[in-house]
Design a protein around this motif. Sequence first.
Motif, PDB file in Angstrom:
ATOM      1  N   THR A  91       0.852  -1.185   0.000  1.00 39.27           N
ATOM      2  CA  THR A  91       0.000   0.000   0.000  1.00 39.27           C
ATOM      3  C   THR A  91       0.892   1.240   0.000  1.00 39.27           C
ATOM      4  O   THR A  91       2.110   1.151   0.227  1.00 39.27           O
ATOM      5  CB  THR A  91      -0.901   0.034   1.239  1.00 39.27           C
ATOM      6  N   ILE A  92       0.298   2.393  -0.232  1.00 42.58           N
ATOM      7  CA  ILE A  92       1.067   3.645  -0.201  1.00 42.58           C
ATOM      8  C   ILE A  92       1.631   3.862   1.199  1.00 42.58           C
ATOM      9  O   ILE A  92       2.802   4.226   1.371  1.00 42.58           O
ATOM     10  CB  ILE A  92       0.189   4.831  -0.632  1.00 42.58           C
ATOM     11  N   SER A  93       0.816   3.641   2.222  1.00 39.04           N
ATOM     12  CA  SER A  93       1.263   3.854   3.608  1.00 39.04           C
ATOM     13  C   SER A  93       2.426   2.954   3.978  1.00 39.04           C
ATOM     14  O   SER A  93       3.241   3.302   4.840  1.00 39.04           O
ATOM     15  CB  SER A  93       0.097   3.611   4.578  1.00 39.04           C
ATOM     16  N   ALA A  94       2.509   1.794   3.346  1.00 39.18           N
ATOM     17  CA  ALA A  94       3.554   0.822   3.686  1.00 39.18           C
ATOM     18  C   ALA A  94       4.784   0.954   2.800  1.00 39.18           C
ATOM     19  O   ALA A  94       5.656   0.079   2.824  1.00 39.18           O
ATOM     20  CB  ALA A  94       2.994  -0.594   3.590  1.00 39.18           C
ATOM     21  N   LYS A  95       4.884   2.025   2.046  1.00 39.72           N
ATOM     22  CA  LYS A  95       6.038   2.214   1.166  1.00 39.72           C
ATOM     23  C   LYS A  95       7.336   2.129   1.975  1.00 39.72           C
ATOM     24  O   LYS A  95       7.479   2.790   3.000  1.00 39.72           O
ATOM     25  CB  LYS A  95       5.954   3.558   0.451  1.00 39.72           C
ATOM     26  N   GLY A  96       8.276   1.316   1.508  1.00 41.13           N
ATOM     27  CA  GLY A  96       9.553   1.138   2.198  1.00 41.13           C
ATOM     28  C   GLY A  96       9.552   0.010   3.208  1.00 41.13           C
ATOM     29  O   GLY A  96      10.617  -0.416   3.671  1.00 41.13           O
ATOM     30  N   PRO A 117      -1.254  -1.987  -6.568  1.00 48.58           N
ATOM     31  CA  PRO A 117      -1.558  -2.972  -7.603  1.00 48.58           C
ATOM     32  C   PRO A 117      -2.755  -2.537  -8.448  1.00 48.58           C
ATOM     33  O   PRO A 117      -3.357  -1.494  -8.211  1.00 48.58           O
ATOM     34  CB  PRO A 117      -1.890  -4.226  -6.792  1.00 48.58           C
ATOM     35  N   GLY A 118      -3.096  -3.330  -9.430  1.00 42.82           N
ATOM     36  CA  GLY A 118      -4.269  -3.045 -10.236  1.00 42.82           C
ATOM     37  C   GLY A 118      -4.058  -1.885 -11.185  1.00 42.82           C
ATOM     38  O   GLY A 118      -2.966  -1.649 -11.696  1.00 42.82           O
ATOM     39  N   GLU A 119      -5.119  -1.110 -11.399  1.00 48.39           N
ATOM     40  CA  GLU A 119      -5.089  -0.029 -12.384  1.00 48.39           C
ATOM     41  C   GLU A 119      -4.122   1.086 -12.002  1.00 48.39           C
ATOM     42  O   GLU A 119      -3.724   1.875 -12.858  1.00 48.39           O
ATOM     43  CB  GLU A 119      -6.495   0.550 -12.574  1.00 48.39           C
ATOM     44  N   THR A 152      -6.000   1.205  -3.507  1.00 50.95           N
ATOM     45  CA  THR A 152      -6.344   0.394  -4.676  1.00 50.95           C
ATOM     46  C   THR A 152      -6.628   1.255  -5.902  1.00 50.95           C
ATOM     47  O   THR A 152      -7.202   0.757  -6.877  1.00 50.95           O
ATOM     48  CB  THR A 152      -7.585  -0.467  -4.376  1.00 50.95           C
ATOM     49  N   ALA A 153      -6.235   2.535  -5.867  1.00 50.01           N
ATOM     50  CA  ALA A 153      -6.534   3.459  -6.972  1.00 50.01           C
ATOM     51  C   ALA A 153      -8.017   3.420  -7.299  1.00 50.01           C
ATOM     52  O   ALA A 153      -8.435   3.176  -8.430  1.00 50.01           O
ATOM     53  CB  ALA A 153      -5.686   3.153  -8.202  1.00 50.01           C
TER      54      ALA A 153
END
Length: 580
Positions: free
Chosen positions: A236-241, A255-257, A285-286
């Motif tokens: 997820t964006i929050s879990a970047k890194g 992921p996804g679109e 999830t965009a």
Amino acid sequence: MKCSGAKLAAKALVDANIELVLGIPGTHNIELYDAMREEPHLRPLLVGSEQSASFIADGYARASGRLACVNVVPGAGVTHALSGVAEAYMDQIPMLVLATGIRSDSGAHFQLHDIDQCAILRPVCKGVFRALSHRDIYTVIRKAADLALSYPRGPVAVEIPANLLLFPGEVSDQDLVHHPISSTSLSPEDERALDEIAECLKSSSKTCLYLGLGCLPAAKHLAQLAERLQAPVFTTISAKGLFPETHPLFAWNVPGEGAPPQLKDLFNEAEVILAIGCRFGEVATASYGIGISGKLIHIDIDPHSLNANYPAHLSLAIDSQLALPYLLQKLSPSIESNYLAEEKISRFRQDLSDERRRLPIQADQVTPAHFFLALNESFSSHAAFITDSGNGTFLAMEHLHLSHPQRFMAPVDFSCMGYSVPAAIGAALARPDQPAIGLVGDGAFLMTGLEMLTATREGLPVAFFILRDRELSQIAQFQRRVLNRTTLTELHSMDFKAYSQSLGLEYFHIDQDAQIQEILGDVRTHLGNKVPTLTEVNIDYSRETFFTQGALKTNFDRLDIKSKIRMAGRLVGRKIFSRD
């Protein structure tokens, strides 16, 4: 014995290992500030606004995992802080909100600041407590701190009436005894469910991992899990890194679109998707642009997230730090995979890198790909990056390559503008040996930019980069795409150099690509001397991110045919007949 509520509250904060207390003194809580001054382990910090206080506490917690306290006066102090409290609630960030209440002993009506603030706080907090007597104060603060730090994390509020803080009251030794929340262990039912999950994973030759911030307690196990399964990893964006983004199996953050087409196929081809510590929220999830054709296994400590947006083949509500070690014991290192994930990811990375490096060097604007590449080279090994709501978050997400957890902070599920400046200050307060890089749009800057004064006053290693394009760019992009015109998204120009000088910040201006390297070197030098800086970046937002393209596509595809025809017809008509 007799003790004032202020001293009891200060003792509770110290015993809960809380150091940082953020707020603005008022008539109702001056006794508490006076008591905190007597505690050498507490660090009360004056902020410019209570909204900033809650954002600073959020950034502090994301950077360190430790709890900060937002100490506010009744009424307006609470309502000003609500945006940051709600952001922490939606993004599952721990925070203690200590809200002074009006006097409960006067019997008077229409007191100053008299609103039902517990009712206001309840929808955006994990829990809300109210001390009814001196005997409650120590216990409820310790209980609230424990609850905020337990997974799923979030803000917890405590209201203490002003008269309890002001006057002494009777307490016993028993009132100062704290019973912490006991740790949990795997139950036989958990083990049976994890055994079933392990068997499903063993039978899959194409497994994909989708990891959220709930994996933070188990971060050290993630690379081993991916390697054991030979699974491509999305976060997820929050879990970047959280999962090292230099690892050969790391694919993308969304992921996804919201992902590039080549990587979207990796996710879509999976026989099994193992999702851990995530909720499949709209932004992650965009805009629910994930299609799951294989079996979904969903593990998260919050049972409400399971089967909420995507039905799972197998699901289990459990702490990731309990689940992952057990799964690794059950999964053989010899699981066969015909995914060829590493080869596909490596080829994509090289193609994308080549494409970005071939972008022309602009003489009148700053190309995001060149700017973020330089940021990566200058700071990614040791800095924290803090973005704001809007294009800056998605650009940073797609361009930065981070290999450590707690180095990327963004307002995701509440997506509150004005986050970056105070949250960057919070990150620097949490880790003064680690530079904080605040990436803030010029629109978001208008909301909390004055808090930069706190960075100057405290001598914090914060570099603020104003990504300036003179409009609310993400919304303006949407307007141009679907309306062929913009409305109320243009921003008035301002003199950032004069602003910087008035606050004591070192000022730099990147007007074109050729200036990037030199000015980043100057910024790095000042950060080494604990001198906060402001750099105005004349950013070019004309190239949409993969995320923006995917979210727009997903939302358009979701419309019924009549709405699609209406929107397309309006857009074409305006393009033909527009005089703008």
